[in-house]
Design an enzyme around this catalytic site. Structure first.
Site, PDB file in Angstrom:
ATOM      1  N   GLY A  64       2.608   5.329 -56.925  1.00 43.59           N
ATOM      2  CA  GLY A  64       1.787   6.510 -56.603  1.00 43.59           C
ATOM      3  C   GLY A  64       1.611   7.330 -57.862  1.00 43.59           C
ATOM      4  O   GLY A  64       1.755   6.812 -58.966  1.00 43.59           O
ATOM      5  N   GLU A  68       5.394   3.642 -60.970  1.00 39.15           N
ATOM      6  CA  GLU A  68       5.844   2.524 -60.127  1.00 39.15           C
ATOM      7  C   GLU A  68       7.357   2.580 -60.009  1.00 39.15           C
ATOM      8  O   GLU A  68       8.043   2.926 -60.966  1.00 39.15           O
ATOM      9  CB  GLU A  68       5.432   1.191 -60.772  1.00 39.15           C
ATOM     10  CG  GLU A  68       3.924   0.946 -60.713  1.00 39.15           C
ATOM     11  CD  GLU A  68       3.554  -0.458 -61.178  1.00 39.15           C
ATOM     12  OE1 GLU A  68       2.673  -1.061 -60.562  1.00 39.15           O
ATOM     13  OE2 GLU A  68       4.168  -0.926 -62.163  1.00 39.15           O
ATOM     14  N   ASP A 170       6.679  19.438 -56.500  1.00 43.63           N
ATOM     15  CA  ASP A 170       5.681  18.475 -55.986  1.00 43.63           C
ATOM     16  C   ASP A 170       6.126  17.938 -54.634  1.00 43.63           C
ATOM     17  O   ASP A 170       6.235  16.714 -54.428  1.00 43.63           O
ATOM     18  CB  ASP A 170       5.463  17.325 -56.983  1.00 43.63           C
ATOM     19  CG  ASP A 170       4.196  16.516 -56.649  1.00 43.63           C
ATOM     20  OD1 ASP A 170       4.070  15.359 -57.097  1.00 43.63           O
ATOM     21  OD2 ASP A 170       3.334  17.041 -55.899  1.00 43.63           O
TER      22      ASP A 170
END
Ligand SMILES: N#Cc1cccc(-c2csc(Nc3cc(F)ccc3O)n2)c1
Length: 331
Positions: A64, A68, A170
């Protein structure tokens, strides 16, 4: 090839992470192999720890915006864990300094980090159930009780991080990992994390190397370049909840105008909560999606509202038959 990988204490990994942040990769470094391993399950051999020689990649377990992530195995001990490979230039020391030494059950433990030339490998505990993002993709969306269940666990993790003056930066379904039986959720990926200095981050704007999180989950005060604080994680956790309930990120269902403008100037997306949701669930999102950070709930305040909503939702569930969701986990 000069190697300086060793099994040490967490503080050594914090020190080398800060040194990596300051140094720039140059040609002679291309053969450098240095790092710190925090568990005896990963063994440096003659101060070296290299891919294919001392450990091997097994299979890809996630990919994403974070890059990886592979399942890996130590050749000497057969121990398996997860490994994220990132270019040296993309490495922020906070990815390690913010999460090493944390003992919350909601934070994925880091086992070490090793530089191999232009790459940094970060090793962490393998979490077998994959990410919450993968679960949403598989299921389309999650039922209200499951969404509240996972939000409660994410808020438990944020309570812990914020109490330790750490902002995740995040929070989103792709960065929440699930145990094999999907009953336990864990926060990972501290690549956007920030050490909040003891007093609130009132005086600081983006620090020079701040790495913005996921736009659809970004709090308005970031768009406005205003002061920001741990409350940005709260906003993101509610955007993640809308993603769980709707199967899509907030703000993405109407294509009018640039995203940053909508987030900065339009009303908060708490109206995107499905009409079928319990009013107490709407109240959770209204409290967590307040545009003014000082009016936005803290992690512990929001967790209290989530647990109240969970009681109401489960009570209502006994009131009427509800289709049982396909994923089974206790509770
Ligand atoms: N295990 C595992 C697993 C499965 C799926 C996704 C992820 C995932 C998503 S972000 C993420 N970050 C991360 C993974 C590492 F191995 C080491 C440091 C990290 O920040 N990992 C991990």
């Amino acid at each position: 090839l000069k190697g300086s990988v060793s099994n040490e204490e967490p503080r050594s990994l914090i020190a080398i992470a800060k040194m990596w942040k300051k140094s720039i990769p140059d040609s002679e470094d291309s053969v450098q192999n240095e790092g710190i391993l925090l568990t005896e399950e990963l063994k440096a051999v003659d101060y070296e720890y290299q891919e294919r020689i001392h450990w091997t990649k097994l299979q890809l377990v996630g990919s994403g915006s974070y890059g990886e992530v592979f399942k890996m195995q130590d050749k000497k001990t057969q121990f398996q864990c997860a490994a994220k490979k990132l270019p040296f230039g993309c490495f922020r020391s906070e990815e390690l300094t913010t999460c090493i030494g944390l003992t919350s059950p909601r934070v994925v433990p880091v086992y070490g980090a090793v530089r191999e030339g232009p790459w940094i490998m970060i090793f962490m505990k393998l979490i077998e159930g994959g990410s919450l993002g993968q679960l949403i993709k598989e299921s389309g969306f999650l039922p209200e009780n499951k969404a509240l269940y996972y939000l409660d666990q994410v808020l438990e993790g944020l309570e812990y991080l914020h109490a330790h003056d750490i902002l995740h930066g995040d929070v989103k379904a792709d960065n929440v990992l699930l145990s094999k039986d999907r009953s336990q959720a864990f926060l990972c990926d501290f690549g956007h994390a920030v050490h909040l200095i003891p007093e609130d981050l009132r005086n600081s704007r983006m620090s020079d190397d701040y790495l913005p999180g996921t736009q659809t989950h970004m709090a308005p005060e970031i768009m406005m370049g205003m002061h920001w604080s741990s409350k940005i994680d709260i906003w993101s956790s509610c955007c993640m909840t809308l993603h769980m309930l709707n199967g899509c990120h907030p703000w993405t269902r109407d294509s009018s105008g640039p995203l940053w403008f909508k987030i900065a100037h339009e009303a908060a997306p708490w109206k995107e909560v499905p009409v079928s949701c319990n009013p107490f669930t709407v109240d959770v999102l209204r409290a967590g999606l307040q545009k003014e950070p000082s009016r936005r709930a803290s992690a512990s305040e929001l967790r209290g509202k989530v647990e109240l909503a969970q009681q109401k939702v489960s009570l209502r569930r006994f009131g009427q038959e509800e289709k049982t969701s396909s994923h089974s986990f206790p509770g």
